[in-house]
Write a protein that holds these residues in place. Sequence first.
Motif, PDB file in Angstrom:
ATOM      1  N   ALA A   1       0.818  -1.209   0.000  1.00  0.00           N
ATOM      2  CA  ALA A   1       0.000   0.000   0.000  1.00  0.00           C
ATOM      3  C   ALA A   1       0.856   1.266   0.000  1.00  0.00           C
ATOM      4  O   ALA A   1       0.539   2.244  -0.694  1.00  0.00           O
ATOM      5  CB  ALA A   1      -0.931  -0.005   1.205  1.00  0.00           C
ATOM      6  N   VAL A   2       1.944   1.245   0.750  1.00  0.00           N
ATOM      7  CA  VAL A   2       2.829   2.418   0.801  1.00  0.00           C
ATOM      8  C   VAL A   2       3.431   2.691  -0.571  1.00  0.00           C
ATOM      9  O   VAL A   2       3.510   3.846  -1.022  1.00  0.00           O
ATOM     10  CB  VAL A   2       3.943   2.207   1.850  1.00  0.00           C
ATOM     11  N   THR A   3       3.842   1.637  -1.252  1.00  0.00           N
ATOM     12  CA  THR A   3       4.406   1.788  -2.598  1.00  0.00           C
ATOM     13  C   THR A   3       3.373   2.404  -3.532  1.00  0.00           C
ATOM     14  O   THR A   3       3.681   3.346  -4.286  1.00  0.00           O
ATOM     15  CB  THR A   3       4.830   0.415  -3.165  1.00  0.00           C
ATOM     16  N   PHE A   4       2.165   1.884  -3.504  1.00  0.00           N
ATOM     17  CA  PHE A   4       1.113   2.370  -4.400  1.00  0.00           C
ATOM     18  C   PHE A   4       0.802   3.850  -4.148  1.00  0.00           C
ATOM     19  O   PHE A   4       0.634   4.628  -5.089  1.00  0.00           O
ATOM     20  CB  PHE A   4      -0.164   1.537  -4.235  1.00  0.00           C
ATOM     21  N   ILE A   5       0.732   4.229  -2.886  1.00  0.00           N
ATOM     22  CA  ILE A   5       0.424   5.623  -2.547  1.00  0.00           C
ATOM     23  C   ILE A   5       1.503   6.562  -3.105  1.00  0.00           C
ATOM     24  O   ILE A   5       1.195   7.606  -3.702  1.00  0.00           O
ATOM     25  CB  ILE A   5       0.301   5.792  -1.023  1.00  0.00           C
TER      26      ILE A   5
ATOM     27  N   HIS B   1      -4.212   1.073 -10.315  1.00  0.00           N
ATOM     28  CA  HIS B   1      -5.634   0.979 -10.025  1.00  0.00           C
ATOM     29  C   HIS B   1      -6.092  -0.482 -10.098  1.00  0.00           C
ATOM     30  O   HIS B   1      -6.820  -0.978  -9.220  1.00  0.00           O
ATOM     31  CB  HIS B   1      -6.431   1.833 -11.013  1.00  0.00           C
ATOM     32  N   ALA B   2      -5.653  -1.165 -11.128  1.00  0.00           N
ATOM     33  CA  ALA B   2      -6.018  -2.574 -11.280  1.00  0.00           C
ATOM     34  C   ALA B   2      -5.462  -3.424 -10.138  1.00  0.00           C
ATOM     35  O   ALA B   2      -6.137  -4.325  -9.617  1.00  0.00           O
ATOM     36  CB  ALA B   2      -5.511  -3.088 -12.624  1.00  0.00           C
ATOM     37  N   ASN B   3      -4.226  -3.125  -9.742  1.00  0.00           N
ATOM     38  CA  ASN B   3      -3.586  -3.892  -8.657  1.00  0.00           C
ATOM     39  C   ASN B   3      -4.271  -3.678  -7.312  1.00  0.00           C
ATOM     40  O   ASN B   3      -4.511  -4.630  -6.561  1.00  0.00           O
ATOM     41  CB  ASN B   3      -2.104  -3.505  -8.546  1.00  0.00           C
ATOM     42  N   VAL B   4      -4.594  -2.428  -6.994  1.00  0.00           N
ATOM     43  CA  VAL B   4      -5.196  -2.158  -5.686  1.00  0.00           C
ATOM     44  C   VAL B   4      -6.627  -2.710  -5.614  1.00  0.00           C
ATOM     45  O   VAL B   4      -7.089  -3.130  -4.548  1.00  0.00           O
ATOM     46  CB  VAL B   4      -5.182  -0.648  -5.361  1.00  0.00           C
ATOM     47  N   SER B   5      -7.299  -2.712  -6.777  1.00  0.00           N
ATOM     48  CA  SER B   5      -8.652  -3.297  -6.814  1.00  0.00           C
ATOM     49  C   SER B   5      -8.571  -4.796  -6.590  1.00  0.00           C
ATOM     50  O   SER B   5      -9.374  -5.389  -5.853  1.00  0.00           O
ATOM     51  CB  SER B   5      -9.323  -2.998  -8.148  1.00  0.00           C
ATOM     52  N   LYS B   6      -7.601  -5.427  -7.230  1.00  0.00           N
ATOM     53  CA  LYS B   6      -7.415  -6.866  -7.107  1.00  0.00           C
ATOM     54  C   LYS B   6      -7.080  -7.265  -5.677  1.00  0.00           C
ATOM     55  O   LYS B   6      -7.518  -8.318  -5.184  1.00  0.00           O
ATOM     56  CB  LYS B   6      -6.300  -7.314  -8.055  1.00  0.00           C
TER      57      LYS B   6
ATOM     58  N   LEU C   1      -7.650  -3.259  -1.701  1.00  0.00           N
ATOM     59  CA  LEU C   1      -7.184  -2.129  -0.896  1.00  0.00           C
ATOM     60  C   LEU C   1      -8.154  -0.946  -0.907  1.00  0.00           C
ATOM     61  O   LEU C   1      -8.198  -0.174   0.051  1.00  0.00           O
ATOM     62  CB  LEU C   1      -5.801  -1.666  -1.386  1.00  0.00           C
ATOM     63  N   LEU C   2      -8.934  -0.815  -1.981  1.00  0.00           N
ATOM     64  CA  LEU C   2      -9.867   0.305  -2.044  1.00  0.00           C
ATOM     65  C   LEU C   2     -10.974   0.180  -0.998  1.00  0.00           C
ATOM     66  O   LEU C   2     -11.579   1.169  -0.595  1.00  0.00           O
ATOM     67  CB  LEU C   2     -10.478   0.407  -3.445  1.00  0.00           C
ATOM     68  N   GLU C   3     -11.249  -1.049  -0.573  1.00  0.00           N
ATOM     69  CA  GLU C   3     -12.293  -1.272   0.423  1.00  0.00           C
ATOM     70  C   GLU C   3     -11.770  -1.123   1.856  1.00  0.00           C
ATOM     71  O   GLU C   3     -12.563  -0.923   2.789  1.00  0.00           O
ATOM     72  CB  GLU C   3     -12.896  -2.672   0.276  1.00  0.00           C
ATOM     73  N   THR C   4     -10.458  -1.210   2.020  1.00  0.00           N
ATOM     74  CA  THR C   4      -9.901  -1.238   3.381  1.00  0.00           C
ATOM     75  C   THR C   4      -8.948  -0.083   3.697  1.00  0.00           C
ATOM     76  O   THR C   4      -8.712   0.210   4.871  1.00  0.00           O
ATOM     77  CB  THR C   4      -9.130  -2.555   3.606  1.00  0.00           C
ATOM     78  N   ASN C   5      -8.401   0.550   2.667  1.00  0.00           N
ATOM     79  CA  ASN C   5      -7.394   1.593   2.908  1.00  0.00           C
ATOM     80  C   ASN C   5      -7.842   2.904   2.262  1.00  0.00           C
ATOM     81  O   ASN C   5      -7.733   3.085   1.049  1.00  0.00           O
ATOM     82  CB  ASN C   5      -6.037   1.140   2.340  1.00  0.00           C
ATOM     83  N   ILE C   6      -8.321   3.814   3.087  1.00  0.00           N
ATOM     84  CA  ILE C   6      -8.860   5.067   2.565  1.00  0.00           C
ATOM     85  C   ILE C   6      -7.772   5.949   1.950  1.00  0.00           C
ATOM     86  O   ILE C   6      -8.024   6.722   1.016  1.00  0.00           O
ATOM     87  CB  ILE C   6      -9.611   5.836   3.682  1.00  0.00           C
ATOM     88  N   ILE C   7      -6.537   5.805   2.425  1.00  0.00           N
ATOM     89  CA  ILE C   7      -5.435   6.625   1.891  1.00  0.00           C
ATOM     90  C   ILE C   7      -5.133   6.228   0.451  1.00  0.00           C
ATOM     91  O   ILE C   7      -4.866   7.084  -0.403  1.00  0.00           O
ATOM     92  CB  ILE C   7      -4.172   6.480   2.768  1.00  0.00           C
ATOM     93  N   VAL C   8      -5.204   4.922   0.174  1.00  0.00           N
ATOM     94  CA  VAL C   8      -4.998   4.459  -1.203  1.00  0.00           C
ATOM     95  C   VAL C   8      -6.097   5.011  -2.113  1.00  0.00           C
ATOM     96  O   VAL C   8      -5.827   5.489  -3.223  1.00  0.00           O
ATOM     97  CB  VAL C   8      -4.973   2.914  -1.264  1.00  0.00           C
ATOM     98  N   GLY C   9      -7.321   4.970  -1.632  1.00  0.00           N
ATOM     99  CA  GLY C   9      -8.437   5.503  -2.419  1.00  0.00           C
ATOM    100  C   GLY C   9      -8.274   6.982  -2.697  1.00  0.00           C
ATOM    101  O   GLY C   9      -8.488   7.440  -3.835  1.00  0.00           O
TER     102      GLY C   9
ATOM    103  N   PHE D   1     -14.376   7.584  -6.501  1.00  0.00           N
ATOM    104  CA  PHE D   1     -15.045   8.179  -5.338  1.00  0.00           C
ATOM    105  C   PHE D   1     -16.348   7.447  -5.029  1.00  0.00           C
ATOM    106  O   PHE D   1     -16.663   7.158  -3.871  1.00  0.00           O
ATOM    107  CB  PHE D   1     -15.317   9.664  -5.604  1.00  0.00           C
ATOM    108  N   ASP D   2     -17.090   7.141  -6.083  1.00  0.00           N
ATOM    109  CA  ASP D   2     -18.387   6.480  -5.899  1.00  0.00           C
ATOM    110  C   ASP D   2     -18.225   5.026  -5.470  1.00  0.00           C
ATOM    111  O   ASP D   2     -19.104   4.477  -4.783  1.00  0.00           O
ATOM    112  CB  ASP D   2     -19.203   6.542  -7.189  1.00  0.00           C
ATOM    113  N   GLU D   3     -17.124   4.396  -5.882  1.00  0.00           N
ATOM    114  CA  GLU D   3     -16.935   2.978  -5.610  1.00  0.00           C
ATOM    115  C   GLU D   3     -16.391   2.680  -4.210  1.00  0.00           C
ATOM    116  O   GLU D   3     -16.704   1.626  -3.644  1.00  0.00           O
ATOM    117  CB  GLU D   3     -15.996   2.363  -6.655  1.00  0.00           C
ATOM    118  N   ILE D   4     -15.579   3.564  -3.698  1.00  0.00           N
ATOM    119  CA  ILE D   4     -14.959   3.265  -2.404  1.00  0.00           C
ATOM    120  C   ILE D   4     -15.968   3.469  -1.269  1.00  0.00           C
ATOM    121  O   ILE D   4     -16.748   4.432  -1.276  1.00  0.00           O
ATOM    122  CB  ILE D   4     -13.688   4.123  -2.170  1.00  0.00           C
TER     123      ILE D   4
END
Length: 276
Positions: free
Chosen positions: A199-203, A222-227, A230-238, A258-261
């Motif tokens: 998550a830190v790398t992605f941010i 985006h594809a990696n974090v969805s897989k 992370l979008l459901e659990t890490n608000i900073i990534v979103g 925005f709508d998905e998270i």
Amino acid sequence: NEGRRRKINYWLIASLSVNALFLSVLLTSCPSPRNHLFGDSRDIFSYDTISLESSNEAILGRNNNVNGDDDNHNNYNILKKKKQMQKKKEESLLHDPTSVLDSLKLCGQKKDLQKARDLHGRLVRNEMLTKDIYLSNAVISMYAKCGSISEARKVFDELPIRNVVTWNTLITAYIHHGLAHNALESFRHMKSEGFSPNAVTFICILKACGRVGSLDVGEEIHANVSKQGLLETNIIVGNALIDMYAKCNMLGKAQQVFDEIPLHDAVTYNTLITGY
């Protein structure tokens, strides 16, 4: 007789140069001038006043020199002992990883580059960077916070072992210094060496993508974090993903994220509003 009197005079002169007390004894014990001793004693007094002053000055001078030498010697020993104690203290701290990490962090906070180099040198001499990856990562971060990204990179290149945190520390350093392209290049090298971003790398990389408009890398993340969910659990990534799309002028995508998270905070709303 005359010879005996002269011997007494010479003895008195020698004695008086050592202790002036003999002079008062002599004067009080020889009241009669008929035996010539009083007169001789008076002559001795006149003569030896200069001798005594000269002798005292010489003795005092020697004593001062000796005392001065002793003081200098004592000061030198005190300073030497203090340095030895300081060295032992530093060496003992080097064997305490927690204390070393605190020192590295403090150097970075104070941006004390010279102190950072000294501490790094001691760690290298004690071969601690080859034994503790956490210390190595902290040294990279320390140099970056001190403003020397080149030295941070040099430490990174010389490490025999790296982990994800090592790569993240370098990437974060590049982002902090406004070197987004270097961050993206490091991200590619990281993956080519088989390390999996977290998550830190992605941010960090999403921030770099937004700065240079690298939409393709941003969509890959985006594809990696969805897989990974992370979008459901890490608000900073979103929030970072929304910010990346907004800065790449992809407001539709930013709104979609925005709508998905499921999680939103003030930063989430501000990021989207700023994009519009």
